[in-house]
Design a protein around this motif. Structure first.
Motif, short mmCIF file in Angstrom:
data_model
loop_
_atom_site.label_atom_id
_atom_site.label_comp_id
_atom_site.label_asym_id
_atom_site.label_seq_id
_atom_site.Cartn_x
_atom_site.Cartn_y
_atom_site.Cartn_z
N ALA A 192 -16.44 18.57 28.94
CA ALA A 192 -15.00 18.70 28.70
C ALA A 192 -14.50 20.11 28.98
O ALA A 192 -13.33 20.32 29.26
CB ALA A 192 -14.67 18.31 27.26
N CYS A 193 -15.41 21.09 28.93
CA CYS A 193 -14.97 22.47 29.18
C CYS A 193 -14.84 22.75 30.66
O CYS A 193 -14.27 23.77 31.05
CB CYS A 193 -15.94 23.47 28.55
SG CYS A 193 -17.54 23.59 29.39
N GLN A 194 -15.39 21.87 31.50
CA GLN A 194 -15.36 22.11 32.94
C GLN A 194 -14.33 21.25 33.66
O GLN A 194 -13.86 21.59 34.73
CB GLN A 194 -16.74 21.83 33.55
CG GLN A 194 -17.81 22.77 33.07
CD GLN A 194 -17.50 24.20 33.44
OE1 GLN A 194 -17.57 24.60 34.60
NE2 GLN A 194 -17.12 25.00 32.45
N GLY A 216 -18.53 20.41 19.43
CA GLY A 216 -17.39 20.48 20.34
C GLY A 216 -17.67 21.52 21.39
O GLY A 216 -18.69 21.45 22.07
N LEU A 217 -16.80 22.51 21.50
CA LEU A 217 -16.99 23.56 22.49
C LEU A 217 -17.97 24.59 21.94
O LEU A 217 -17.88 24.99 20.80
CB LEU A 217 -15.65 24.24 22.77
CG LEU A 217 -15.61 25.24 23.91
CD1 LEU A 217 -15.39 24.51 25.24
CD2 LEU A 217 -14.50 26.26 23.71
N PHE A 218 -18.89 25.04 22.77
CA PHE A 218 -19.73 26.17 22.36
C PHE A 218 -19.71 27.26 23.42
O PHE A 218 -19.14 28.32 23.22
CB PHE A 218 -21.16 25.71 22.05
CG PHE A 218 -22.07 26.84 21.65
CD1 PHE A 218 -21.81 27.58 20.50
CD2 PHE A 218 -23.16 27.18 22.43
CE1 PHE A 218 -22.63 28.65 20.14
CE2 PHE A 218 -23.99 28.25 22.07
CZ PHE A 218 -23.72 28.98 20.93
N CYS A 219 -20.29 27.00 24.61
CA CYS A 219 -20.39 28.08 25.60
C CYS A 219 -19.12 28.24 26.42
O CYS A 219 -18.84 29.31 26.94
CB CYS A 219 -21.58 27.85 26.53
SG CYS A 219 -21.29 26.55 27.75
N GLY A 220 -18.37 27.15 26.57
CA GLY A 220 -17.11 27.21 27.31
C GLY A 220 -17.24 27.40 28.81
O GLY A 220 -16.23 27.43 29.51
N ILE A 221 -18.46 27.52 29.32
CA ILE A 221 -18.59 27.74 30.76
C ILE A 221 -19.60 26.79 31.42
O ILE A 221 -20.18 27.10 32.45
CB ILE A 221 -18.94 29.21 31.10
CG1 ILE A 221 -20.27 29.63 30.45
CG2 ILE A 221 -17.83 30.15 30.69
CD1 ILE A 221 -20.84 30.93 31.03
N GLY A 222 -19.81 25.64 30.78
CA GLY A 222 -20.60 24.61 31.48
C GLY A 222 -22.10 24.71 31.33
O GLY A 222 -22.83 24.04 32.05
N VAL A 223 -22.58 25.51 30.40
CA VAL A 223 -24.01 25.75 30.30
C VAL A 223 -24.70 24.90 29.22
O VAL A 223 -25.81 24.43 29.42
CB VAL A 223 -24.27 27.26 30.01
CG1 VAL A 223 -25.73 27.52 29.69
CG2 VAL A 223 -23.83 28.10 31.20
N CYS A 224 -24.02 24.68 28.08
CA CYS A 224 -24.73 24.14 26.91
C CYS A 224 -24.67 22.62 26.77
O CYS A 224 -25.44 22.04 26.03
CB CYS A 224 -24.19 24.79 25.64
SG CYS A 224 -22.55 24.20 25.16
N PHE A 225 -23.73 21.95 27.40
CA PHE A 225 -23.57 20.49 27.32
C PHE A 225 -23.24 19.98 25.92
O PHE A 225 -23.39 18.80 25.63
CB PHE A 225 -24.81 19.77 27.87
CG PHE A 225 -24.89 19.84 29.37
CD1 PHE A 225 -25.32 21.00 30.01
CD2 PHE A 225 -24.51 18.76 30.16
CE1 PHE A 225 -25.37 21.10 31.39
CE2 PHE A 225 -24.56 18.84 31.54
CZ PHE A 225 -24.99 20.01 32.15
N ASP A 226 -22.79 20.85 25.03
CA ASP A 226 -22.37 20.39 23.71
C ASP A 226 -21.08 19.57 23.78
O ASP A 226 -20.80 18.78 22.91
CB ASP A 226 -22.11 21.60 22.79
CG ASP A 226 -23.24 21.82 21.80
OD1 ASP A 226 -24.22 21.05 21.84
OD2 ASP A 226 -23.12 22.75 20.98
N CYS A 227 -20.29 19.79 24.82
CA CYS A 227 -18.90 19.32 24.82
C CYS A 227 -18.71 17.99 25.53
O CYS A 227 -17.57 17.60 25.79
CB CYS A 227 -18.02 20.38 25.47
SG CYS A 227 -18.39 20.61 27.22
N ILE A 228 -19.79 17.28 25.88
CA ILE A 228 -19.63 16.12 26.75
C ILE A 228 -18.82 14.97 26.14
O ILE A 228 -18.90 14.71 24.94
CB ILE A 228 -20.99 15.57 27.25
CG1 ILE A 228 -21.93 15.34 26.07
CG2 ILE A 228 -21.60 16.49 28.28
CD1 ILE A 228 -23.24 14.69 26.49
S1 FES Z 1 -19.04 23.99 25.97
FE1 FES Z 1 -20.97 24.39 26.84
S2 FES Z 1 -20.97 22.98 28.48
FE2 FES Z 1 -19.00 22.75 27.70
#
Ligand code: FES
Ligand SMILES: Cc1cc2nc3c(=O)[nH]c(=O)nc-3n(C[C@H](O)[C@H](O)[C@H](O)COP(=O)(O)OP(=O)(O)OC[C@H]3O[C@@H](n4cnc5c(N)ncnc54)[C@H](O)[C@@H]3O)c2cc1C
Lengths: 107, 587
Positions: A84-86, A61-73
């Motif tokens: 989804a975090c962006q 789900g959410l990991f970095c919360g700022i658009g860096v990790c792409f876990d949340c797509i």
């Molecule tokens: S949580 Fe890392 S890109 Fe969205």
């Protein structure tokens, strides 16, 4: 339940009454507040994961919360691979979760 | 807003401001104001849809609050900056603008710009412009993040200020890929930006002063913080913070800010433990508990000290990694510890390109503000010796020391790898475990980042090694060797002693994922096209089998055009002969 949206009544910053907003995630209706990201609404609804990884089918789900990790797509109104975090949610957004198998090798 | 901005004056859709600033955090905002004060026209871009960057992340316009300032330090400074920029006729602010490619002309298309001299609008005297002899060209996509219909925009400024900031660095530990493990930055971003607490019972861990504001924000958002676990030992922290304390005098308010957090923790009964690390997270589909353990001075867990804590969220950050992709694309020299090298005017090694904020060092908000001011001032033709920027110059010097202290007091120590297990995920995107990493390393017989990546695919996933890149390098290198780097800025050679990594994972030809359809829809650039057509490792759309990302590629993002290649819709590019986890090369 774990993550949650702080209710305006108990928030020390004294926010205005927020505008509710509803979206669907794999058909389930979730309600958040105007201006929230998709990830924020889904998290605050008690869901910590909304994707399965390709190799081990692990939840993410959410990991970095700022658009860096792409876990949340997620897929948003048919558009794939949206972080989804962006992305701020729009009323009526249709969100579907993604799981992508490792591609088969074609010789 | 823009009136006098010299936009699109050749009717070719290209913006041509005097100064372009990328990043609207503290550094970028301060740069914009300083450039405007010298009479330059300014364009300020940020991928986010509001100003403030990471530090001043706040509620969106649609959610107002009477006392939002209590979540922030320096909120009045922020408001003043924003008001001045919004009122300035020569300032254009473009938000939701993802910069995805940058050409500095460095790679030799030989073109030169028209005369770069211009007049000071106040007294008509000529300003010696620091502009380069070949045009800088910046490509941005404007619209909702990752949307398919974003508008391309090309900007050719005289000078460029890079202020792209940093993101958290989280070291892997067993279970860190479970939902409910977040970076500390994520907790901070959601507390400040949405008033969402990422958990109810939360453990905060890692290293650095940043953990304190994160714990404080979580508490103010209704979470219970079970403890803040700082890996640095008291001795490491004392060595960093308390050596030559008189040098900290100028940074007294910053120390005061930190002391305030610690008092706040006490008031909220949040335990603050130093010399402790989270060494595992447990749970089936989500975090249910974590194990914390005492660590020695090298950050290796001390046997017999592990303790389990039931928690529904854990927020972990061991420092920050600068966002270097645009600086690298521009050709800026990096220091051996990989920050952008700048001189006293914040000039980089590339003529016309300046850098400020966390991409030059991790020094916190005050350093970012001071550097931003110097960069904006110099980008508009001034210099750091000018009386107008004397305060910024002093402050930049004081906070240089601050950055060094943060590193000395909280820098990552090599013993952390002792908490890894065989099946700890190292690369989250490609799900490469530590065990596989080690066996590949043994099989390929040496620390080569390239062969390791090609075999395990570690660092080749959709995040383009932003999350694991430095970790993979550290695991490859072990102890860094010390070397010297020589950098040429404005004809002055600077030598920098520092650890030299043998492997570097910061290079990204396309600095951010773009869709093939968006590339296909681009109008031809006024100068050479960005040098990205090899399409790798551009994500989400391009797999290595895509012949080129140039406009000839049929659209239909993001799946790869058919042919004999595997059709995959996963955003992660993989080699067709070596899908993730099953390398073509046997090990
Ligand atoms: S949580 Fe890392 S890109 Fe969205
Ligand atoms: C999530 C997070 C939260 C933080 N919170 C705090 C805090 O509460 N307290 C504290 O002391 N420190 C905090 N920090 C540390 C913080 O980075 C600095 O103190 C400060 O924000 C640095 O300012 P800056 O201007 O250098 O960069 P930033 O504030 O990071 O601003 C950089 C900006 O550049 C933009 N950008 C980057 N790349 C591109 C691109 N390709 N195209 C367009 N725009 C781009 C980003 O969107 C961002 O807005 C935080 C860091 C992170 C990662």
């Amino acid at each position: 339940m774990s993550a949650r949206l702080l209710s305006p009544e108990s928030d020390p910053i004294r926010p205005d009454q927020p505008q509710p907003l509803t979206l669907t995630l794999d058909g389930d209706e979730l309600t958040g507040v105007t201006g929230q990201t998709i990830a924020g609404i889904v998290l605050a609804a008690g869901r910590l994961s909304w994707r399965r990884t390709s190799v081990r089918a692990q939840p993410r789900g959410l990991f970095c919360g700022i658009g860096v990790c792409f876990d949340c797509i997620v897929t948003v109104n048919g558009e794939r691979d949206v972080r989804a975090c962006q992305r701020r949610a729009q009323p009526g957004d249709v969100i579907t979760t993604q799981h992508d198998d490792v591609p088969e090798v074609i010789e | 807003m823009s009136g006098a901005v010299p936009r699109d004056n050749r009717m070719d859709g290209v913006l041509r401001p005097d100064v372009l600033i990328i990043g609207a955090g503290p550094a970028g905002l301060a740069a914009a104001r300083a450039a405007l004060r010298r009479g330059a026209s300014v364009t300020l871009l940020d991928a986010a849809d509001s100003l403030g960057g990471q530090y001043w992340r706040h509620l969106p316009e649609t959610r107002r609050a009477a006392r939002e300032e209590i979540l922030h330090h320096g909120w009045a400074t922020y408001r003043r900056l924003v008001c001045e920029l919004r009122d300035a006729p020569r300032c254009e602010i473009i938000l939701g603008a993802q910069v995805w490619a940058l050409e500095s002309g460095r790679r030799g298309d030989g073109e030169t710009t028209e005369s770069t001299d211009r007049q000071d609008p106040r007294d008509g005297t000529a300003i010696a412009s620091p502009a380069p002899s070949v045009p800088l060209t910046v490509h941005a996509l404007i619209g909702p993040p990752d949307g398919t219909g974003r508008k391309p925009r090309t900007i050719q400024p005289r000078t460029l200020v890079l202020a792209t900031g940093a993101h958290d660095r989280t070291l892997p530990f067993p279970g860190w890929d479970l939902p409910g493990v977040f970076t500390a930055g994520a907790a901070q971003a959601y507390a400040k930006g949405e008033r969402v607490a990422v958990g109810r019972r939360v453990v905060v861990a890692g290293a650095g002063p940043f953990l304190l504001p994160v714990a404080s924000s979580l508490v103010s958002t209704g979470a219970t913080v079970l403890g803040v676990y700082e890996a640095s030992t008291p001795r490491q922290m004392i060595r960093g913070w308390l050596s030559k304390p008189w040098q900290l005098a100028g940074a007294a308010h910053k120390s005061g800010e930190l002391a305030g957090y610690i008092r706040g923790q006490l008031r909220h009964r949040v335990p603050y433990r130093t010399g402790y690390a989270v060494v595992a997270a447990h749970g089936e589909d989500r975090v249910a508990a974590v194990t914390v353990a005492r660590v020695d001075a090298q950050w290796a867990p001390i046997p017999g000290t592990a303790r389990r804590i039931e928690a529904d969220a854990v927020c972990v950050s061991h420092g920050f990694t600068p966002r270097l992709e645009l600086a690298i694309a521009a050709g800026c020299a990096l220091s051996p510890d990989r920050f952008v090298v700048v001189d006293a005017d914040q000039r980089t090694s590339v003529p016309g390109v300046f850098a400020a904020g966390e991409i030059t060092r991790i020094g916190g908000v005050d350093a970012a503000l001071a550097e931003g001011e110097l960069a904006g001032h110099a980008a508009a033709g001034g210099c750091s010796a000018d009386a107008a920027v004397v305060t910024a110059r002093r402050s930049a010097t004081v906070f240089t020391g601050f950055a060094a202290r943060i590193e000395a007091a909280h820098g990552i120590q090599p013993g952390w790898t002792a908490w890894l297990t065989e099946d700890t995920i190292v690369c989250r995107c490609e799900e490469v475990t530590y065990g596989r990493f080690c066996s590949t390393l043994a099989a390929t017989g040496g620390p080569s980042l390239r062969s390791l990546r090609m075999t395990t695919r570690a660092g080749l996933g959709v995040c383009q090694a932003r999350v694991c890149g430095r970790t993979v390098e550290d695991l490859l290198i072990g102890e860094p060797t010390v070397g010297v780097a020589e950098v040429d800025i404005d004809h002055t050679r600077i030598s920098l002693p520092a650890p030299v990594p043998v492997a570097v994972s910061d290079r990204r030809p396309i600095t951010t994922p773009v869709r093939l359809a968006e590339l296909a829809a681009m109008p031809p650039s006024p100068s050479a096209r960005p040098s990205v057509p090899s399409a790798r490792p551009s994500v989400p759309s391009a797999a290595p089998s895509v012949p080129s990302a140039a406009p000839s590629v049929p659209s239909a993002a993001p799946s790869v055009p058919s042919g004999s290649t595997p059709r995959r819709s996963d955003p992660t590019p993989r080699s067709p002969t070596g899908p993730s986890g099953q390398p073509a090369t046997s090990t």
